[in-house]
Design a protein around this motif. Sequence first.
Motif, PDB file in Angstrom:
ATOM      1  N   VAL A 127      70.182  56.593-126.969  1.00 31.39           N
ATOM      2  CA  VAL A 127      68.768  56.626-126.609  1.00 31.39           C
ATOM      3  C   VAL A 127      67.986  56.886-127.889  1.00 31.39           C
ATOM      4  O   VAL A 127      68.232  57.873-128.588  1.00 31.39           O
ATOM      5  CB  VAL A 127      68.468  57.721-125.568  1.00 31.39           C
ATOM      6  N   THR A 128      67.059  55.969-128.193  1.00 30.22           N
ATOM      7  CA  THR A 128      66.229  56.085-129.388  1.00 30.22           C
ATOM      8  C   THR A 128      64.816  56.446-128.958  1.00 30.22           C
ATOM      9  O   THR A 128      64.208  55.730-128.167  1.00 30.22           O
ATOM     10  CB  THR A 128      66.215  54.760-130.167  1.00 30.22           C
ATOM     11  N   VAL A 129      64.314  57.551-129.471  1.00 26.08           N
ATOM     12  CA  VAL A 129      62.976  58.034-129.136  1.00 26.08           C
ATOM     13  C   VAL A 129      62.150  58.029-130.428  1.00 26.08           C
ATOM     14  O   VAL A 129      62.306  58.923-131.259  1.00 26.08           O
ATOM     15  CB  VAL A 129      63.017  59.459-128.542  1.00 26.08           C
ATOM     16  N   PRO A 130      61.286  57.025-130.606  1.00 22.76           N
ATOM     17  CA  PRO A 130      60.507  56.966-131.850  1.00 22.76           C
ATOM     18  C   PRO A 130      59.372  57.981-131.873  1.00 22.76           C
ATOM     19  O   PRO A 130      58.844  58.368-130.834  1.00 22.76           O
ATOM     20  CB  PRO A 130      59.959  55.534-131.854  1.00 22.76           C
ATOM     21  N   LYS A 131      59.012  58.389-133.081  1.00 22.65           N
ATOM     22  CA  LYS A 131      57.859  59.271-133.257  1.00 22.65           C
ATOM     23  C   LYS A 131      56.595  58.429-133.212  1.00 22.65           C
ATOM     24  O   LYS A 131      56.599  57.263-133.580  1.00 22.65           O
ATOM     25  CB  LYS A 131      57.940  59.991-134.601  1.00 22.65           C
ATOM     26  N   ASP A 132      55.525  59.005-132.736  1.00 22.93           N
ATOM     27  CA  ASP A 132      54.225  58.339-132.709  1.00 22.93           C
ATOM     28  C   ASP A 132      53.635  58.444-134.111  1.00 22.93           C
ATOM     29  O   ASP A 132      53.371  59.545-134.600  1.00 22.93           O
ATOM     30  CB  ASP A 132      53.312  59.014-131.683  1.00 22.93           C
ATOM     31  N   GLU A 133      53.413  57.310-134.761  1.00 17.56           N
ATOM     32  CA  GLU A 133      52.944  57.307-136.145  1.00 17.56           C
ATOM     33  C   GLU A 133      51.581  57.965-136.298  1.00 17.56           C
ATOM     34  O   GLU A 133      51.309  58.604-137.302  1.00 17.56           O
ATOM     35  CB  GLU A 133      52.892  55.871-136.666  1.00 17.56           C
ATOM     36  N   GLN A 134      50.721  57.830-135.294  1.00 15.18           N
ATOM     37  CA  GLN A 134      49.394  58.440-135.372  1.00 15.18           C
ATOM     38  C   GLN A 134      49.487  59.972-135.375  1.00 15.18           C
ATOM     39  O   GLN A 134      48.692  60.644-136.019  1.00 15.18           O
ATOM     40  CB  GLN A 134      48.519  57.979-134.192  1.00 15.18           C
ATOM     41  N   LYS A 135      50.471  60.492-134.660  1.00 15.16           N
ATOM     42  CA  LYS A 135      50.604  61.946-134.569  1.00 15.16           C
ATOM     43  C   LYS A 135      51.366  62.526-135.753  1.00 15.16           C
ATOM     44  O   LYS A 135      51.251  63.714-136.032  1.00 15.16           O
ATOM     45  CB  LYS A 135      51.313  62.332-133.266  1.00 15.16           C
ATOM     46  N   THR A 136      52.182  61.704-136.440  1.00 10.52           N
ATOM     47  CA  THR A 136      52.985  62.222-137.536  1.00 10.52           C
ATOM     48  C   THR A 136      52.402  61.901-138.905  1.00 10.52           C
ATOM     49  O   THR A 136      52.877  62.415-139.900  1.00 10.52           O
ATOM     50  CB  THR A 136      54.420  61.659-137.472  1.00 10.52           C
ATOM     51  N   MET A 137      51.364  61.030-138.951  1.00 10.29           N
ATOM     52  CA  MET A 137      50.778  60.646-140.216  1.00 10.29           C
ATOM     53  C   MET A 137      50.071  61.850-140.848  1.00 10.29           C
ATOM     54  O   MET A 137      49.333  62.579-140.183  1.00 10.29           O
ATOM     55  CB  MET A 137      49.780  59.499-139.986  1.00 10.29           C
ATOM     56  N   LYS A 138      50.291  62.032-142.144  1.00 10.04           N
ATOM     57  CA  LYS A 138      49.675  63.143-142.854  1.00 10.04           C
ATOM     58  C   LYS A 138      48.221  62.783-143.152  1.00 10.04           C
ATOM     59  O   LYS A 138      47.920  61.694-143.619  1.00 10.04           O
ATOM     60  CB  LYS A 138      50.432  63.419-144.153  1.00 10.04           C
ATOM     61  N   ARG A 139      47.321  63.724-142.890  1.00 12.05           N
ATOM     62  CA  ARG A 139      45.894  63.524-143.130  1.00 12.05           C
ATOM     63  C   ARG A 139      45.377  64.664-143.984  1.00 12.05           C
ATOM     64  O   ARG A 139      45.772  65.813-143.803  1.00 12.05           O
ATOM     65  CB  ARG A 139      45.124  63.498-141.813  1.00 12.05           C
ATOM     66  N   GLN A 140      44.474  64.336-144.871  1.00 11.97           N
ATOM     67  CA  GLN A 140      43.821  65.362-145.680  1.00 11.97           C
ATOM     68  C   GLN A 140      42.536  65.751-144.969  1.00 11.97           C
ATOM     69  O   GLN A 140      41.714  64.894-144.639  1.00 11.97           O
ATOM     70  CB  GLN A 140      43.524  64.820-147.079  1.00 11.97           C
ATOM     71  N   ILE A 141      42.364  67.003-144.696  1.00  7.89           N
ATOM     72  CA  ILE A 141      41.175  67.508-144.021  1.00  7.89           C
ATOM     73  C   ILE A 141      40.287  68.161-145.066  1.00  7.89           C
ATOM     74  O   ILE A 141      40.718  69.078-145.778  1.00  7.89           O
ATOM     75  CB  ILE A 141      41.535  68.546-142.925  1.00  7.89           C
ATOM     76  N   SER A 142      39.040  67.688-145.167  1.00  6.21           N
ATOM     77  CA  SER A 142      38.124  68.276-146.150  1.00  6.21           C
ATOM     78  C   SER A 142      37.500  69.541-145.567  1.00  6.21           C
ATOM     79  O   SER A 142      37.271  69.650-144.369  1.00  6.21           O
ATOM     80  CB  SER A 142      37.044  67.271-146.545  1.00  6.21           C
ATOM     81  N   ILE A 143      37.214  70.455-146.465  1.00 10.29           N
ATOM     82  CA  ILE A 143      36.627  71.732-146.075  1.00 10.29           C
ATOM     83  C   ILE A 143      35.176  71.719-146.520  1.00 10.29           C
ATOM     84  O   ILE A 143      34.883  71.495-147.695  1.00 10.29           O
ATOM     85  CB  ILE A 143      37.376  72.908-146.728  1.00 10.29           C
ATOM     86  N   SER A 144      34.287  71.945-145.582  1.00 12.53           N
ATOM     87  CA  SER A 144      32.872  71.965-145.939  1.00 12.53           C
ATOM     88  C   SER A 144      32.388  73.402-146.053  1.00 12.53           C
ATOM     89  O   SER A 144      32.955  74.318-145.456  1.00 12.53           O
ATOM     90  CB  SER A 144      32.047  71.220-144.900  1.00 12.53           C
ATOM     91  N   SER A 145      31.331  73.564-146.814  1.00 12.48           N
ATOM     92  CA  SER A 145      30.751  74.894-146.954  1.00 12.48           C
ATOM     93  C   SER A 145      29.604  75.045-145.954  1.00 12.48           C
ATOM     94  O   SER A 145      29.198  74.081-145.308  1.00 12.48           O
ATOM     95  CB  SER A 145      30.239  75.106-148.379  1.00 12.48           C
ATOM     96  N   GLU A 146      29.055  76.230-145.878  1.00 16.62           N
ATOM     97  CA  GLU A 146      27.954  76.500-144.944  1.00 16.62           C
ATOM     98  C   GLU A 146      26.720  75.692-145.334  1.00 16.62           C
ATOM     99  O   GLU A 146      26.004  75.178-144.487  1.00 16.62           O
ATOM    100  CB  GLU A 146      27.656  77.997-144.940  1.00 16.62           C
ATOM    101  N   GLU A 147      26.481  75.538-146.652  1.00 16.25           N
ATOM    102  CA  GLU A 147      25.327  74.783-147.130  1.00 16.25           C
ATOM    103  C   GLU A 147      25.435  73.312-146.731  1.00 16.25           C
ATOM    104  O   GLU A 147      24.453  72.702-146.312  1.00 16.25           O
ATOM    105  CB  GLU A 147      25.209  74.906-148.651  1.00 16.25           C
ATOM    106  N   GLU A 148      26.652  72.746-146.863  1.00 14.71           N
ATOM    107  CA  GLU A 148      26.857  71.348-146.496  1.00 14.71           C
ATOM    108  C   GLU A 148      26.628  71.140-145.005  1.00 14.71           C
ATOM    109  O   GLU A 148      26.086  70.129-144.582  1.00 14.71           O
ATOM    110  CB  GLU A 148      28.266  70.884-146.876  1.00 14.71           C
TER     111      GLU A 148
END
Length: 171
Positions: A127-148
């Motif tokens: 039984v082959t259970v593939p991973k969901d690429e959308q859920k496993t893809m690495k994403r960079q999350i930007s951090i905003s400041s209070e002023e932004e």
Amino acid sequence: MALSRYSGMEGNMPQSFSSMLDRFFNESVNTKGLSSFTPYVDACETQNGYEIEVALPGIRKEDVSIDFQEGRLSISGERKFEKREGDGRRYQMLETQYGSFNRTFYLPDNVNPDKIKARMENGMLLVTVPKDEQKTMKRQISISSEEESKENKAVKTKKEKASEDGKIVEA
């Protein structure tokens, strides 16, 4: 002549504590003989998903069912004992386990249930259970400041006012 099982110490000693527990629970649970058995399973994680290999010798694919629901993959089925009447057979020993089985595996949330595949070959179910690429893809999350955040709110309010007035505003 009656067949007998070799009773040397090396055959009775478990290789590890885990195998000792497995043997204890399998032998104590399966004392009924023909009621149920637990097939051996090898499970591994690959880069693209998970693979579950189940040893089901003597079982037809029609006698196996695979279900996936709420993160649980269940493999169940039955190995039927076919007693042959009238050929003069008298079993001296019957070690093969027969009956129904059910193995359940809890999978993480990153699997794609729509692409699960199963293949039966030479008594082995893969039984082959593939991973969901959308859920496993690495994403960079930007951090905003209070002023932004305040600046973004001010820009949004200008856009909202302009859209209410029917003007097109460029971002």
